[in-house]
Motif scaffolding. Structure first.
Motif, PDB file in Angstrom:
ATOM      1  N   ALA A 161      11.135   1.352   1.082  1.00 45.48           N
ATOM      2  CA  ALA A 161      11.198   2.125  -0.164  1.00 45.48           C
ATOM      3  C   ALA A 161      11.160   1.187  -1.369  1.00 45.48           C
ATOM      4  O   ALA A 161      10.494   1.468  -2.375  1.00 45.48           O
ATOM      5  CB  ALA A 161      12.457   2.982  -0.184  1.00 45.48           C
ATOM      6  N   ALA A 162      11.859   0.053  -1.268  1.00 53.75           N
ATOM      7  CA  ALA A 162      11.841  -0.932  -2.350  1.00 53.75           C
ATOM      8  C   ALA A 162      10.433  -1.483  -2.553  1.00 53.75           C
ATOM      9  O   ALA A 162       9.986  -1.684  -3.691  1.00 53.75           O
ATOM     10  CB  ALA A 162      12.817  -2.064  -2.044  1.00 53.75           C
ATOM     11  N   GLY A 163       9.726  -1.722  -1.451  1.00 51.53           N
ATOM     12  CA  GLY A 163       8.349  -2.210  -1.543  1.00 51.53           C
ATOM     13  C   GLY A 163       7.461  -1.256  -2.325  1.00 51.53           C
ATOM     14  O   GLY A 163       6.650  -1.679  -3.163  1.00 51.53           O
ATOM     15  N   GLU A 164       7.629   0.045  -2.083  1.00 50.50           N
ATOM     16  CA  GLU A 164       6.841   1.029  -2.822  1.00 50.50           C
ATOM     17  C   GLU A 164       7.187   1.017  -4.307  1.00 50.50           C
ATOM     18  O   GLU A 164       6.308   1.129  -5.169  1.00 50.50           O
ATOM     19  CB  GLU A 164       7.066   2.423  -2.239  1.00 50.50           C
ATOM     20  CG  GLU A 164       6.478   2.619  -0.852  1.00 50.50           C
ATOM     21  CD  GLU A 164       6.468   4.084  -0.440  1.00 50.50           C
ATOM     22  OE1 GLU A 164       6.646   4.951  -1.329  1.00 50.50           O
ATOM     23  OE2 GLU A 164       6.284   4.354   0.757  1.00 50.50           O
ATOM     24  N   LEU A 165       8.471   0.870  -4.626  1.00 48.19           N
ATOM     25  CA  LEU A 165       8.878   0.818  -6.032  1.00 48.19           C
ATOM     26  C   LEU A 165       8.309  -0.411  -6.731  1.00 48.19           C
ATOM     27  O   LEU A 165       7.859  -0.333  -7.884  1.00 48.19           O
ATOM     28  CB  LEU A 165      10.406   0.833  -6.134  1.00 48.19           C
ATOM     29  CG  LEU A 165      11.084   2.154  -5.752  1.00 48.19           C
ATOM     30  CD1 LEU A 165      12.596   1.967  -5.672  1.00 48.19           C
ATOM     31  CD2 LEU A 165      10.729   3.249  -6.752  1.00 48.19           C
ATOM     32  N   TYR A 166       8.290  -1.542  -6.039  1.00 48.28           N
ATOM     33  CA  TYR A 166       7.699  -2.743  -6.626  1.00 48.28           C
ATOM     34  C   TYR A 166       6.197  -2.560  -6.853  1.00 48.28           C
ATOM     35  O   TYR A 166       5.653  -3.002  -7.875  1.00 48.28           O
ATOM     36  CB  TYR A 166       7.959  -3.966  -5.746  1.00 48.28           C
ATOM     37  CG  TYR A 166       9.298  -4.620  -6.031  1.00 48.28           C
ATOM     38  CD1 TYR A 166       9.531  -5.261  -7.246  1.00 48.28           C
ATOM     39  CD2 TYR A 166      10.318  -4.602  -5.091  1.00 48.28           C
ATOM     40  CE1 TYR A 166      10.755  -5.862  -7.518  1.00 48.28           C
ATOM     41  CE2 TYR A 166      11.542  -5.197  -5.354  1.00 48.28           C
ATOM     42  CZ  TYR A 166      11.753  -5.825  -6.574  1.00 48.28           C
ATOM     43  OH  TYR A 166      12.974  -6.411  -6.844  1.00 48.28           O
ATOM     44  N   LEU A 167       5.530  -1.891  -5.923  1.00 47.64           N
ATOM     45  CA  LEU A 167       4.102  -1.635  -6.121  1.00 47.64           C
ATOM     46  C   LEU A 167       3.871  -0.775  -7.352  1.00 47.64           C
ATOM     47  O   LEU A 167       2.922  -1.006  -8.113  1.00 47.64           O
ATOM     48  CB  LEU A 167       3.520  -0.960  -4.881  1.00 47.64           C
ATOM     49  CG  LEU A 167       3.301  -1.869  -3.667  1.00 47.64           C
ATOM     50  CD1 LEU A 167       3.012  -1.038  -2.425  1.00 47.64           C
ATOM     51  CD2 LEU A 167       2.158  -2.849  -3.923  1.00 47.64           C
ATOM     52  N   GLY A 168       4.741   0.211  -7.559  1.00 46.91           N
ATOM     53  CA  GLY A 168       4.638   1.030  -8.767  1.00 46.91           C
ATOM     54  C   GLY A 168       4.808   0.205 -10.027  1.00 46.91           C
ATOM     55  O   GLY A 168       4.100   0.406 -11.027  1.00 46.91           O
ATOM     56  N   TYR A 169       5.735  -0.741  -9.972  1.00 43.06           N
ATOM     57  CA  TYR A 169       5.950  -1.630 -11.115  1.00 43.06           C
ATOM     58  C   TYR A 169       4.712  -2.503 -11.380  1.00 43.06           C
ATOM     59  O   TYR A 169       4.262  -2.628 -12.537  1.00 43.06           O
ATOM     60  CB  TYR A 169       7.160  -2.523 -10.863  1.00 43.06           C
ATOM     61  CG  TYR A 169       7.224  -3.715 -11.787  1.00 43.06           C
ATOM     62  CD1 TYR A 169       7.608  -3.580 -13.117  1.00 43.06           C
ATOM     63  CD2 TYR A 169       6.873  -4.997 -11.327  1.00 43.06           C
ATOM     64  CE1 TYR A 169       7.643  -4.670 -13.969  1.00 43.06           C
ATOM     65  CE2 TYR A 169       6.911  -6.087 -12.171  1.00 43.06           C
ATOM     66  CZ  TYR A 169       7.289  -5.925 -13.496  1.00 43.06           C
ATOM     67  OH  TYR A 169       7.314  -7.010 -14.338  1.00 43.06           O
ATOM     68  N   TYR A 170       4.164  -3.110 -10.321  1.00 42.51           N
ATOM     69  CA  TYR A 170       3.001  -3.981 -10.513  1.00 42.51           C
ATOM     70  C   TYR A 170       1.777  -3.187 -10.967  1.00 42.51           C
ATOM     71  O   TYR A 170       0.915  -3.721 -11.680  1.00 42.51           O
ATOM     72  CB  TYR A 170       2.707  -4.769  -9.230  1.00 42.51           C
ATOM     73  CG  TYR A 170       3.572  -5.997  -9.096  1.00 42.51           C
ATOM     74  CD1 TYR A 170       3.103  -7.250  -9.468  1.00 42.51           C
ATOM     75  CD2 TYR A 170       4.873  -5.910  -8.614  1.00 42.51           C
ATOM     76  CE1 TYR A 170       3.897  -8.388  -9.368  1.00 42.51           C
ATOM     77  CE2 TYR A 170       5.681  -7.032  -8.508  1.00 42.51           C
ATOM     78  CZ  TYR A 170       5.184  -8.272  -8.892  1.00 42.51           C
ATOM     79  OH  TYR A 170       5.988  -9.397  -8.795  1.00 42.51           O
ATOM     80  N   ARG A 171       1.694  -1.931 -10.582  1.00 41.47           N
ATOM     81  CA  ARG A 171       0.623  -1.061 -11.073  1.00 41.47           C
ATOM     82  C   ARG A 171       0.793  -0.819 -12.570  1.00 41.47           C
ATOM     83  O   ARG A 171      -0.157  -0.928 -13.356  1.00 41.47           O
ATOM     84  CB  ARG A 171       0.650   0.259 -10.289  1.00 41.47           C
ATOM     85  CG  ARG A 171      -0.184   1.381 -10.879  1.00 41.47           C
ATOM     86  CD  ARG A 171      -1.659   1.163 -10.701  1.00 41.47           C
ATOM     87  NE  ARG A 171      -2.401   2.356 -11.113  1.00 41.47           N
ATOM     88  CZ  ARG A 171      -3.713   2.411 -11.201  1.00 41.47           C
ATOM     89  NH1 ARG A 171      -4.439   1.357 -10.894  1.00 41.47           N
ATOM     90  NH2 ARG A 171      -4.332   3.505 -11.595  1.00 41.47           N
ATOM     91  N   ALA A 172       2.012  -0.466 -12.979  1.00 44.91           N
ATOM     92  CA  ALA A 172       2.266  -0.154 -14.385  1.00 44.91           C
ATOM     93  C   ALA A 172       2.149  -1.391 -15.272  1.00 44.91           C
ATOM     94  O   ALA A 172       1.615  -1.330 -16.392  1.00 44.91           O
ATOM     95  CB  ALA A 172       3.658   0.468 -14.538  1.00 44.91           C
ATOM     96  N   GLN A 173       2.647  -2.532 -14.784  1.00 51.16           N
ATOM     97  CA  GLN A 173       2.713  -3.733 -15.604  1.00 51.16           C
ATOM     98  C   GLN A 173       1.410  -4.525 -15.616  1.00 51.16           C
ATOM     99  O   GLN A 173       1.018  -5.076 -16.645  1.00 51.16           O
ATOM    100  CB  GLN A 173       3.851  -4.626 -15.111  1.00 51.16           C
ATOM    101  CG  GLN A 173       4.160  -5.812 -16.001  1.00 51.16           C
ATOM    102  CD  GLN A 173       4.817  -5.400 -17.312  1.00 51.16           C
ATOM    103  OE1 GLN A 173       5.372  -4.302 -17.430  1.00 51.16           O
ATOM    104  NE2 GLN A 173       4.735  -6.261 -18.310  1.00 51.16           N
TER     105      GLN A 173
END
Length: 314
Positions: free
Chosen positions: A146-158
């Motif tokens: 779940a943390a991995g998915e959240l980090y992917l969302g961050y790298y997408r946004a940033q």
């Protein structure tokens, strides 16, 4: 196009490598060989033996500059994650961050992440669970995914790094390691082929959604080819309990021995089943191999291994 497959010499990773190779792409497999095998790979796949947590793995991404990373390398044993949460987080969170930092600095276009549908939802409210189901994992393994998915969302946004998080059900099939990876089908298959007794933890009433490895590999290629961004379930939507699974495998193996029951293991869910209708809509994916046929092919593979005649193609 150049594709980097982490965990590429492992069970699912080698099938993913096959899919991209057949589609005409250049494939590099990065694997620390803790459970992967060179013989799983087509000779055309370049194998680089590195740990995803290492500076050398990050340097490989910067030097090779792949357009796509299929990230499968992970600590994937739920029971081990319960016993050693720090190790699980080190591999699954810090290892992934090492890759993502290198990816965003190297112009990687897309990351296809092997997440989990079997563990990320926890004890489900509905069956099968859609992607909109709350994520409340009951094991450190599920937490790390779940943390991995959240980090992917961050790298997408940033940074604009595109991604697909494939939430797998319980994957099984040829090349699965019954020792180094969590996989009841592989464990049962190896023992049945050897004429040995099998153990079922708990009462065997716990259910799982079993999806065939090559079908999962095909989902990775489709995730690369489509424009979808976000999480998508990859499963069959069918629950099978472990007692039934054993009966099917034993019947296919021609074994008449009954499984023995052992105490249940901490961190394991009672029921798990995921809805893959979104995968059909956005990826054009659906499972093509049913459970009975998949189990037959898996047993055939393990028979070949025991006889020294199994081909790496699985």
């Amino acid at each position: 196009m150049k594709v980097l497959v982490t965990g590429g010499a492992g069970f699912i990773g080698s099938h993913v490598s096959d899919e991209f190779l057949r589609a005409g792409h250049e494939v590099i497999a990065l694997d620390n060989m803790s459970s992967g095998k060179r013989e799983n790979l087509d000779p055309k796949v370049r194998l680089v033996e590195l740990d995803i947590r290492s500076p050398e793995a990050a340097a490989l991404i910067r030097s090779e500059r792949p357009q796509v990373i299929c990230h499968l390398a992970a600590q994937m044993d739920v029971r081990r994650s319960v016993e050693d949460p720090r190790f699980d987080a080190d591999a699954n969170i810090l290892g992934m961050l090492n890759l993502l930092e290198a990816a965003r600095a190297s112009g990687v276009k897309k990351v296809i992440f092997s997440s989990t549908g079997g563990a990320i939802y926890g004890e489900q409210d509905v069956f099968p669970a859609p992607e909109s189901h709350p994520t409340r994992p009951v094991s450190p393994y599920g937490v790390s995914k779940a943390a991995g998915e959240l980090y992917l969302g961050y790298y997408r946004a940033q940074y604009g790094l595109s991604y697909v998080a494939l939430r797998y059900a319980n994957v099984y099939g040829p090349r699965q390691n019954p020792h180094g990876e969590a996989g009841v089908v592989a464990i049962f298959s190896q023992r049945l082929v050897a004429g040995r007794e099998c153990a079922i933890y708990g009462d065997g009433g716990q259910t799982r959604d079993f999806v065939f490895g090559p079908d999962v590999a095909r989902a990775n290629l489709l995730a690369f080819e489509k424009d979808y961004v976000g999480a998508v379930n990859i499963g069959t939507g069918v629950e099978t309990d472990i007692n039934r699974l054993y009966a099917l495998l034993a019947g296919a193996a021609g074994a008449d021995t009954r499984a023995q029951h052992a105490p249940g293991k901490p961190g394991e869910q009672r029921r798990s089943c995921i809805d893959a209708s979104l995968a059909r809509k956005v990826l054009g994916w659906e499972p093509s191999v049913g459970l009975a046929e998949g189990l037959r092919r898996t047993l055939e593979y393990f028979r070949g291994v025991s006889q020294g005649t199994s081909r790496a193609a699985g």
